[in-house]
Enzyme design. Structure first.
Site, PDB file in Angstrom:
ATOM      1  CG  ASP A  30      -1.770  -1.220   1.368  1.00 63.05           C
ATOM      2  OD1 ASP A  30      -1.672  -2.116   0.508  1.00 63.05           O
ATOM      3  OD2 ASP A  30      -2.529  -1.306   2.340  1.00 63.05           O
ATOM      4  CD  GLU A  34       0.109  -6.152   8.779  1.00 64.00           C
ATOM      5  OE1 GLU A  34      -0.164  -5.659   9.898  1.00 64.00           O
ATOM      6  OE2 GLU A  34      -0.413  -5.769   7.711  1.00 64.00           O
TER       7      GLU A  34
HETATM    8  C1  DGY Z   1      -5.458  -2.208   4.683  1.00 58.59           C
HETATM    9  O1  DGY Z   1      -6.602  -2.013   5.062  1.00 58.59           O
HETATM   10  O2  DGY Z   1      -4.469  -1.694   5.193  1.00 58.59           O
HETATM   11  C2  DGY Z   1      -5.224  -3.106   3.579  1.00 58.59           C
HETATM   12  O3  DGY Z   1      -3.905  -3.247   3.270  1.00 58.59           O
HETATM   13  C3  DGY Z   1      -6.002  -2.674   2.371  1.00 58.59           C
HETATM   14  O4  DGY Z   1      -6.176  -3.779   1.629  1.00 58.59           O
END
Ligand code: DGY
Length: 443
Positions: A167, A402
């Site tokens: 992201d 994560e």
């Molecule tokens: C989040 O919500 O951070 C996800 O990566 C979007 O898919």
């Protein structure tokens, strides 16, 4: 087993069981309560090691979110409500004639699924399941190669950083800076409720993530309109490498089923023919993403540059340059103070490098796993082994997080993260196979 990590197996299985909500597995128990596309593919791979029927359920649930035009979306919201933002209503997918009956997001994610299904089948033959899943895979890849073939090159484009799976990668910063969010609908970030804000995307990125959704929903997700209007339009090295490899795997599945392969061959040929011209920068010896809106390469050095190795898209000469000039370079990726663990997601030379912020520098197990395979494919066995070891060390010491701070290996983001647990099972099995091979060659 002589790996020293054997108690990771029950620990990883316990995380996958705890996040299991019967028809899918939450990527993270609090932060990610719905079904994410590429997470789910990886989770199915891990599940298949100890519960094959459950792995196949995972895949069926993901496919149940497929749109009528073929897109498999990035999130499927089987059960609501939750405190996750965006909630399903925010996407307004009901305004598209292609939307499925299940609530989903309106964008896609890296297509790992065909590769995962082929790999599960290699371990334990599942011909009936392949026959069942194949049409959905073909339609998804077909959708990518038609609706996302923006320049006719056969390389696909993405329209939102969430589609890249990475992201807030600095790869997207210049494209995001060109976007002026106007009339952004009111929203409240849900992602900083469970995770420290310093480990999540900056507000400026988030505002643009939401603005893009608003653009898409105003166009009712009509694919041609999205290509015409999305202010974010890029060709991503990671997405295209994963798709190329998945097309090879899809072709293998087609051959197994006796289905025609001409269309898939066509996709593969066009991707291979255009990959280098679009992405390879000979001067620096790096693969770089391409900004189709600005019509120029994105000159940011991140670990995604190594992913074509996973897809077998680099020549031996390109692979050597990537490794010798970048991977082993202590100023970029090689572990050297302050870095102790591989692989940082962004070159240390990038001014945007941040040790704990999401895709701005932390170690991600998914990338390590893709690249372990890529390194081995090109004969960099020792590096592959080091990367696998680092991944296992991180999970052993800090749990299934994560992502991890590459300086001290401490965990960041979601706790009990499902795909890290799934990939621990993969790494352990690979490590055991290497040990067996060594023993056999000594005997
Ligand atoms: C989040 O919500 O951070 C996800 O990566 C979007 O898919």
């Amino acid at each position: 087993m002589t790996t020293g990590f054997s108690d990771l197996i029950p620990r990883a299985q316990a995380v996958l069981r705890a996040n299991d909500v019967e028809i899918f597995t939450r990527p993270g128990p609090h932060q990610y309560p719905h079904q994410w596309n590429w997470d789910s593919a990886v989770i199915a791979l891990g599940l298949s090691r100890f519960d094959l029927p459950r792995a196949l359920t995972e895949i069926r649930s993901l496919i149940s979110g497929q749109w009528r035009d073929g897109m498999i979306p990035h999130v499927v919201y089987h059960f609501t409500p939750s405190d996750y933002f965006p909630d399903p209503a925010f996407w307004q997918i009901e305004n598209s004639p292609d939307a499925p009956p299940v609530p989903t997001s309106g964008i896609t994610q890296p297509p790992l699924l065909a590769t995962v299904i082929r790999e599960i089948h290699r371990r334990t033959p599942i011909p009936d399941f392949i026959r069942e899943a194949y049409p959905a895979l073909l339609r998804w890849h077909g959708w990518l190669h038609t609706t996302r073939n923006a320049d006719g090159s056969g390389l696909v484009c993405i329209i939102h950083p969430w589609e890249s799976g990475t992201d807030d990668s600095p790869r997207w910063l210049s494209a995001m800076a060109d976007i002026t969010p106007t009339e952004t609908p009111p929203f409240r970030r849900g992602d900083i409720r469970h995770v420290a804000a310093g480990e999540r995307p900056h507000d400026a990125d988030y505002e643009r993530f939401v603005h893009l959704i608003d653009v898409f929903r105003r166009d009712c997700y009509e694919p041609a309109a999205l290509l015409a209007h999305s202010p974010f339009l890029v060709q991503d090295v990671l997405f295209n490498s994963i798709l190329y490899r998945a097309n090879e795997d899809l072709r293998a599945l087609a051959l197994m089923l006796g289905e025609p392969t001409d269309e898939i061959e066509g996709w593969l040929n066009r991707m291979r023919a255009n990959f280098d011209a679009r992405f390879w920068e000979e001067k620096r010896g790096l693969y770089l993403d391409y900004n189709l809106r600005a019509n120029k390469p994105i000159a940011v050095n991140t670990a995604v540059t190594f992913v074509p190795l996973y897809a077998g898209l680099a020549t031996d000469g390109q692979a050597r340059r990537l490794i010798h000039e970048h991977w082993l370079n202590p100023e970029e990726y090689a572990p050297e103070r302050p870095i102790h663990f591989s692989l940082t997601t962004v070159s240390r030379t990038e001014p945007t490098w941040e040790a704990r912020r999401y895709w701005r520098g932390p170690v991600w197990i998914i990338l390590n796993w893709l690249l372990t395979g890529g390194l081995a494919r090109y004969g960099f066995d020792r590096l592959a082994e080091m990367l696998r070891r680092d991944s296992l060390e991180l999970m052993n010491h800090s749990g299934f997080r994560e992502y991890y701070d590459p300086r001290d290996g401490s965990g960041c983001g979601s706790t009990d993260f499902s795909w890290s647990a799934a990939l621990a099972l993969e790494f352990l099995a690979e490590e055991a196979a290497v040990v067996r091979q060594r023993r056999a060659s000594r005997a």
